[in-house]
Design a protein around this motif. Structure first.
Motif, PDB file in Angstrom:
ATOM      1  N   LYS A  44       1.062   5.418   2.027  1.00  0.00           N
ATOM      2  CA  LYS A  44       0.927   5.090   0.604  1.00  0.00           C
ATOM      3  C   LYS A  44       2.098   5.647  -0.185  1.00  0.00           C
ATOM      4  O   LYS A  44       2.629   4.970  -1.083  1.00  0.00           O
ATOM      5  CB  LYS A  44      -0.389   5.633   0.050  1.00  0.00           C
ATOM      6  CG  LYS A  44      -1.592   4.844   0.479  1.00  0.00           C
ATOM      7  CD  LYS A  44      -2.865   5.423  -0.100  1.00  0.00           C
ATOM      8  CE  LYS A  44      -4.078   4.677   0.423  1.00  0.00           C
ATOM      9  NZ  LYS A  44      -5.328   5.242  -0.100  1.00  0.00           N
ATOM     10  N   LEU A  45       2.504   6.866   0.124  1.00  0.00           N
ATOM     11  CA  LEU A  45       3.652   7.454  -0.563  1.00  0.00           C
ATOM     12  C   LEU A  45       4.923   6.660  -0.272  1.00  0.00           C
ATOM     13  O   LEU A  45       5.719   6.392  -1.173  1.00  0.00           O
ATOM     14  CB  LEU A  45       3.847   8.908  -0.150  1.00  0.00           C
ATOM     15  CG  LEU A  45       2.920   9.920  -0.793  1.00  0.00           C
ATOM     16  CD1 LEU A  45       3.142  11.296  -0.171  1.00  0.00           C
ATOM     17  CD2 LEU A  45       3.115   9.981  -2.285  1.00  0.00           C
ATOM     18  N   LYS A  46       5.116   6.275   0.982  1.00  0.00           N
ATOM     19  CA  LYS A  46       6.295   5.502   1.360  1.00  0.00           C
ATOM     20  C   LYS A  46       6.337   4.177   0.607  1.00  0.00           C
ATOM     21  O   LYS A  46       7.381   3.777   0.090  1.00  0.00           O
ATOM     22  CB  LYS A  46       6.305   5.255   2.869  1.00  0.00           C
ATOM     23  CG  LYS A  46       7.506   4.472   3.343  1.00  0.00           C
ATOM     24  CD  LYS A  46       7.459   4.254   4.829  1.00  0.00           C
ATOM     25  CE  LYS A  46       8.636   3.398   5.278  1.00  0.00           C
ATOM     26  NZ  LYS A  46       8.552   3.058   6.684  1.00  0.00           N
ATOM     27  N   GLU A  47       5.194   3.505   0.522  1.00  0.00           N
ATOM     28  CA  GLU A  47       5.136   2.235  -0.192  1.00  0.00           C
ATOM     29  C   GLU A  47       5.430   2.431  -1.679  1.00  0.00           C
ATOM     30  O   GLU A  47       6.124   1.618  -2.293  1.00  0.00           O
ATOM     31  CB  GLU A  47       3.765   1.590   0.000  1.00  0.00           C
ATOM     32  CG  GLU A  47       3.549   1.082   1.411  1.00  0.00           C
ATOM     33  CD  GLU A  47       2.126   0.633   1.678  1.00  0.00           C
ATOM     34  OE1 GLU A  47       1.207   0.950   0.879  1.00  0.00           O
ATOM     35  OE2 GLU A  47       1.915  -0.036   2.699  1.00  0.00           O
ATOM     36  N   GLU A  48       4.913   3.499  -2.272  1.00  0.00           N
ATOM     37  CA  GLU A  48       5.162   3.787  -3.679  1.00  0.00           C
ATOM     38  C   GLU A  48       6.638   4.081  -3.920  1.00  0.00           C
ATOM     39  O   GLU A  48       7.230   3.611  -4.896  1.00  0.00           O
ATOM     40  CB  GLU A  48       4.294   4.963  -4.133  1.00  0.00           C
ATOM     41  CG  GLU A  48       4.450   5.323  -5.581  1.00  0.00           C
ATOM     42  CD  GLU A  48       3.846   4.309  -6.540  1.00  0.00           C
ATOM     43  OE1 GLU A  48       4.064   4.468  -7.751  1.00  0.00           O
ATOM     44  OE2 GLU A  48       3.173   3.365  -6.102  1.00  0.00           O
ATOM     45  N   ILE A  49       7.250   4.847  -3.021  1.00  0.00           N
ATOM     46  CA  ILE A  49       8.677   5.151  -3.135  1.00  0.00           C
ATOM     47  C   ILE A  49       9.496   3.867  -3.067  1.00  0.00           C
ATOM     48  O   ILE A  49      10.406   3.643  -3.886  1.00  0.00           O
ATOM     49  CB  ILE A  49       9.128   6.138  -2.020  1.00  0.00           C
ATOM     50  CG1 ILE A  49       8.509   7.519  -2.263  1.00  0.00           C
ATOM     51  CG2 ILE A  49      10.648   6.230  -1.949  1.00  0.00           C
ATOM     52  CD1 ILE A  49       8.591   8.456  -1.064  1.00  0.00           C
ATOM     53  N   GLU A  50       9.184   3.002  -2.117  1.00  0.00           N
ATOM     54  CA  GLU A  50       9.908   1.742  -1.974  1.00  0.00           C
ATOM     55  C   GLU A  50       9.720   0.848  -3.198  1.00  0.00           C
ATOM     56  O   GLU A  50      10.659   0.219  -3.674  1.00  0.00           O
ATOM     57  CB  GLU A  50       9.464   1.006  -0.714  1.00  0.00           C
ATOM     58  CG  GLU A  50       9.936   1.674   0.558  1.00  0.00           C
ATOM     59  CD  GLU A  50       9.411   1.020   1.817  1.00  0.00           C
ATOM     60  OE1 GLU A  50       8.606   0.066   1.715  1.00  0.00           O
ATOM     61  OE2 GLU A  50       9.781   1.481   2.898  1.00  0.00           O
TER      62      GLU A  50
END
Length: 54
Positions: A44-50
């Motif tokens: 979820k964090l990775k998707e938010e960062i992207e």
């Protein structure tokens, strides 16, 4: 908080979760459900960062 500082904070949290996942994977008696939970949080964090970076 500016967008760039927010993204940096998310990256810091992502790195912390990565470290926790690695530690949990090396532990012989690690809780499989906890590992799945950590990986989902990390994703979820990775998707938010992207999303914020594009």
């Amino acid at each position: 908080m500016s967008l760039s500082s927010h993204v940096q904070e998310l990256k810091r949290k992502h790195k912390t979760l990565s470290d926790q996942v690695e530690t949990a994977q090396r532990a012989p008696a690690s809780d499989g459900l906890e590992l799945v939970h950590l990986k989902k949080q990390k994703l979820k964090l990775k998707e938010e960062i992207e999303r914020l970076s594009s």
